[in-house]
Design a protein around this motif. Sequence first.
Motif, PDB file in Angstrom:
ATOM      1  N   ALA A 360      32.184  28.999  36.184  1.00 43.28           N
ATOM      2  CA  ALA A 360      32.875  29.532  34.986  1.00 43.28           C
ATOM      3  C   ALA A 360      34.360  29.202  35.077  1.00 43.28           C
ATOM      4  CB  ALA A 360      32.650  31.043  34.889  1.00 43.28           C
ATOM      5  N   LEU A 361      34.911  29.359  36.266  1.00 44.51           N
ATOM      6  CA  LEU A 361      36.329  29.035  36.493  1.00 44.51           C
ATOM      7  C   LEU A 361      36.582  27.553  36.155  1.00 44.51           C
ATOM      8  CD1 LEU A 361      38.250  29.944  39.771  1.00 44.51           C
ATOM      9  CD2 LEU A 361      38.315  27.639  38.919  1.00 44.51           C
ATOM     10  N   ASN A 362      35.709  26.695  36.664  1.00 42.77           N
ATOM     11  CA  ASN A 362      35.901  25.262  36.428  1.00 42.77           C
ATOM     12  C   ASN A 362      35.740  24.906  34.952  1.00 42.77           C
ATOM     13  OD1 ASN A 362      36.546  24.552  39.042  1.00 42.77           O
ATOM     14  ND2 ASN A 362      34.405  24.436  39.665  1.00 42.77           N
ATOM     15  N   GLU A 363      34.808  25.578  34.289  1.00 39.33           N
ATOM     16  CA  GLU A 363      34.607  25.331  32.856  1.00 39.33           C
ATOM     17  C   GLU A 363      35.874  25.718  32.075  1.00 39.33           C
ATOM     18  OE1 GLU A 363      32.455  23.747  31.292  1.00 39.33           O
ATOM     19  OE2 GLU A 363      32.956  24.318  29.229  1.00 39.33           O
ATOM     20  N   ALA A 364      36.456  26.860  32.434  1.00 38.42           N
ATOM     21  CA  ALA A 364      37.683  27.297  31.754  1.00 38.42           C
ATOM     22  C   ALA A 364      38.817  26.307  32.017  1.00 38.42           C
ATOM     23  CB  ALA A 364      38.060  28.700  32.234  1.00 38.42           C
ATOM     24  N   LYS A 365      38.907  25.833  33.261  1.00 36.55           N
ATOM     25  CA  LYS A 365      39.977  24.869  33.580  1.00 36.55           C
ATOM     26  C   LYS A 365      39.775  23.572  32.798  1.00 36.55           C
ATOM     27  CE  LYS A 365      41.609  24.459  37.874  1.00 36.55           C
ATOM     28  NZ  LYS A 365      41.674  24.509  39.355  1.00 36.55           N
ATOM     29  N   ARG A 366      38.525  23.167  32.699  1.00 38.39           N
ATOM     30  CA  ARG A 366      38.211  21.937  31.961  1.00 38.39           C
ATOM     31  C   ARG A 366      38.680  22.051  30.514  1.00 38.39           C
ATOM     32  NH1 ARG A 366      34.266  19.520  29.218  1.00 38.39           N
ATOM     33  NH2 ARG A 366      33.119  21.441  28.878  1.00 38.39           N
ATOM     34  N   ARG A 367      38.649  23.279  30.000  1.00 36.40           N
ATOM     35  CA  ARG A 367      39.059  23.479  28.610  1.00 36.40           C
ATOM     36  C   ARG A 367      40.557  23.748  28.481  1.00 36.40           C
ATOM     37  NH1 ARG A 367      34.926  25.349  24.965  1.00 36.40           N
ATOM     38  NH2 ARG A 367      32.894  24.745  25.754  1.00 36.40           N
ATOM     39  N   GLY A 368      41.230  23.667  29.610  1.00 38.19           N
ATOM     40  CA  GLY A 368      42.695  23.652  29.581  1.00 38.19           C
ATOM     41  C   GLY A 368      43.376  25.005  29.432  1.00 38.19           C
ATOM     42  N   VAL A 369      42.670  26.098  29.752  1.00 36.17           N
ATOM     43  CA  VAL A 369      43.358  27.396  29.681  1.00 36.17           C
ATOM     44  C   VAL A 369      43.651  27.903  31.100  1.00 36.17           C
ATOM     45  CG1 VAL A 369      42.481  28.126  27.435  1.00 36.17           C
ATOM     46  CG2 VAL A 369      41.155  28.649  29.495  1.00 36.17           C
ATOM     47  N   PRO A 370      44.688  28.726  31.256  1.00 31.78           N
ATOM     48  CA  PRO A 370      44.983  29.244  32.592  1.00 31.78           C
ATOM     49  C   PRO A 370      43.863  30.152  33.108  1.00 31.78           C
ATOM     50  CG  PRO A 370      46.730  29.807  31.028  1.00 31.78           C
ATOM     51  CD  PRO A 370      45.611  29.215  30.237  1.00 31.78           C
ATOM     52  N   VAL A 371      43.574  30.014  34.384  1.00 31.62           N
ATOM     53  CA  VAL A 371      42.526  30.854  34.983  1.00 31.62           C
ATOM     54  C   VAL A 371      43.133  31.702  36.091  1.00 31.62           C
ATOM     55  CG1 VAL A 371      40.268  30.903  36.083  1.00 31.62           C
ATOM     56  CG2 VAL A 371      40.854  29.019  34.565  1.00 31.62           C
ATOM     57  N   LEU A 372      42.946  33.003  35.972  1.00 31.60           N
ATOM     58  CA  LEU A 372      43.383  33.934  37.017  1.00 31.60           C
ATOM     59  C   LEU A 372      42.151  34.395  37.777  1.00 31.60           C
ATOM     60  CD1 LEU A 372      45.600  36.401  34.938  1.00 31.60           C
ATOM     61  CD2 LEU A 372      46.123  34.084  35.675  1.00 31.60           C
ATOM     62  N   ALA A 373      42.354  34.751  39.039  1.00 32.92           N
ATOM     63  CA  ALA A 373      41.215  35.243  39.818  1.00 32.92           C
ATOM     64  C   ALA A 373      41.581  36.543  40.505  1.00 32.92           C
ATOM     65  CB  ALA A 373      40.814  34.217  40.867  1.00 32.92           C
ATOM     66  N   ILE A 374      40.618  37.469  40.512  1.00 35.55           N
ATOM     67  CA  ILE A 374      40.743  38.662  41.357  1.00 35.55           C
ATOM     68  C   ILE A 374      39.702  38.482  42.451  1.00 35.55           C
ATOM     69  CG2 ILE A 374      40.434  41.165  41.484  1.00 35.55           C
ATOM     70  CD1 ILE A 374      41.214  41.348  38.548  1.00 35.55           C
ATOM     71  N   SER A 375      40.138  38.380  43.701  1.00 41.58           N
ATOM     72  CA  SER A 375      39.154  38.161  44.762  1.00 41.58           C
ATOM     73  C   SER A 375      39.576  38.934  46.009  1.00 41.58           C
ATOM     74  CB  SER A 375      38.988  36.674  45.058  1.00 41.58           C
ATOM     75  OG  SER A 375      40.222  36.111  45.385  1.00 41.58           O
ATOM     76  N   ASN A 376      38.638  39.006  46.934  1.00 46.34           N
ATOM     77  CA  ASN A 376      38.918  39.752  48.165  1.00 46.34           C
ATOM     78  C   ASN A 376      39.159  38.814  49.342  1.00 46.34           C
ATOM     79  OD1 ASN A 376      39.200  42.039  49.798  1.00 46.34           O
ATOM     80  ND2 ASN A 376      37.041  42.024  50.370  1.00 46.34           N
ATOM     81  N   VAL A 377      38.365  37.755  49.415  1.00 50.78           N
ATOM     82  CA  VAL A 377      38.425  36.905  50.612  1.00 50.78           C
ATOM     83  C   VAL A 377      39.575  35.904  50.483  1.00 50.78           C
ATOM     84  CG1 VAL A 377      37.166  35.292  52.064  1.00 50.78           C
ATOM     85  CG2 VAL A 377      35.968  37.228  51.021  1.00 50.78           C
ATOM     86  N   VAL A 378      40.543  36.079  51.345  1.00 53.18           N
ATOM     87  CA  VAL A 378      41.733  35.226  51.339  1.00 53.18           C
ATOM     88  C   VAL A 378      41.314  33.787  51.671  1.00 53.18           C
ATOM     89  CG1 VAL A 378      43.982  34.817  52.439  1.00 53.18           C
ATOM     90  CG2 VAL A 378      43.204  37.161  51.977  1.00 53.18           C
ATOM     91  N   GLY A 379      41.803  32.861  50.883  1.00 47.42           N
ATOM     92  CA  GLY A 379      41.501  31.450  51.136  1.00 47.42           C
ATOM     93  C   GLY A 379      40.149  31.026  50.603  1.00 47.42           C
TER      94      GLY A 379
END
Length: 610
Positions: A360-379
């Motif tokens: 989903a992240l890659n699809e959003a990037k492909r469409r040229g919009v900024p993608v933010l992530a909330i995650s736990n595992v660093v790196g």
Amino acid sequence: MCGIVGYTGKRCARDILIEGLKRLEYRGYDSSGIAVRGPGGITCTRSVGRIADLEKQIAGIDLAGSVGIAHTRWATHGAPTQANAHPHTDCSANVYLVHNGVIENCDKLKAQLEQEGHTFTSETDTEVIAHLVEKYLEGDDLAAAVQQALKRIIGTFGIAVMCRQCPDTIVVARNGSPIVIGVGDDEYYVASDVSALVEHTRQIIYLDDNEIAILKPDGFRSLTIDNVPTTKKVTEVDWDIEMIGLNNFDTFMAKEIHEQPETVRAAFRGRLYREQCEVRLGGLMDLGDTFLDARRIIISACGTAWHSALIGECMIEDIARVPVEVEYASEFRYRNPIIEPGTIVLVISQSGETADTLAALNEAKRRGVPVLAISNVVGSTIARESDAGVYIHAGPEIGVASTKAFTSQMVVLYLISLMLGRARGVGAAEGIKMIQALENIPDQISKVLEVESQVQHLAEKYYRKAENSLFLGRGYSFPIALEGALKLKEISYVHAEGYPAAEMKHGPIALITPDMPVVFIAVQDSIYDKILVNMKEVKARGGKVIAIATEGDALINNIADDVVYVPDAPEPLTPLLTVVPLQLLAYHVATMKGCDVDKPRNLAKSVTVE
Ligand code: M6R
């Protein structure tokens, strides 16, 4: 999904690999195996079941040696049998390989290799890679053979490979499935995540997609699959051994439920600026106005993280008045969503490795919009691939059922709502009140945890025989109903459904019997009166009601059969309190039924296949 461990150095590989597998067992636990290079060559053993079964199997085997690879499996291609367990090898038992991911063109490759005379002994996709490496291996150039093999492959992989000709070498590679390298003193470790490494080293190298690395005790080299040398940075991780132990709890899930006062605090620590009535999330600062001026936010996630996204939708719309849509990542990636300029996509993932969320992240990037992530595992991959992000700092979550990550995700979503809200008209006085209310939450969660013995009693009273259960809520409590149902079904195997309470009369009401517990999340919020009506509808049909209610609510006692109280809090923060008794309920029903709560059947912690 599937855990990989590897070691090359001077120490006993077997012990390091088995310890590492135990740490990674939460990633997959239907079968496992180990291959160690000793003076007489490579010895490989595989076993069905848990790591404890593998340990029993290797008890009488000489596995001396200081180079090896090991794997714990979550089956995709072929049942969990000894033949399908990793490591896999080639026709001449020369190449040994462990793999995490899915090879999409494996049938075609297998047919070609069989025509060329290769013989397969398993149903797995992985074995194809071992035979491809065999095909391309010339002399002792294992890295070149791995590169050639991987160029033929369509799909995802994290692999570790060794062969007889290269006594102290492990070659690793990744595309879509994580591989981390631990740097020791004249030794290197490999794993699918850092939890397997932190007892040995905190110096970590994250391999990138389409990269391979050649590890020997005296050094390592990395290059792309197309043979271009790459430069890697060594990162120091701040996890330590304490964080990955049980610390006197019987299970990781129990430990993680009880850690929540602290993990919730860690999610907002250092991010609240009382004097300015502001929130600062360092990871979002670089985006500046792009974030603050967002006209629409799409949140995409899976499982429990999807439930936190639903809470985020309520919070952001309520507090900041920015339109939000929530999408299952697995649906978003294959839909043709309308994403106009001004839209921001926010993905949420505890592990940061979930395949659908990454897609989903890659699809959003492909469409040229900024993608933010909330995650736990660093790196993690999602943290690294997004344009900006916020860590929840919950520490390692090892129980397969997500608990502390959920509450911490909600805290970060609240912080995002406040940040956006302050830029859009939420006044300083209101901002201060919101900050104070959040600062009270850790102590309030500690108070909720005191209901544990009552919840344990309810588990015994209602769930000894119950095979089904309904969870109902409205507004902010609807996603909590979904989460309560998910927790119960995934670890206790009691069938449970979460519904908006008012939807019950459109169908699920037909299920109500005195034997089916109905859990209502019925705090004194803006739609409290309405949910009481729904509760009475259940009672009128002979149903049994357990209510999660606000402390001091005497009225609800007259309607519900049992009431679990949580402290009062502003509506957007109530989910942080109401979910805790539901986590405890699932936990106690599961332990009462003798289930393995940390490793529920068929599941795995990090879902790296679609
Ligand atoms: O690591 P993620 O947050 O991306 O994982 C998403 C889901 O796989 C996860 O929440 C899953 O549903 C848990 N088993 C829920 O307890």
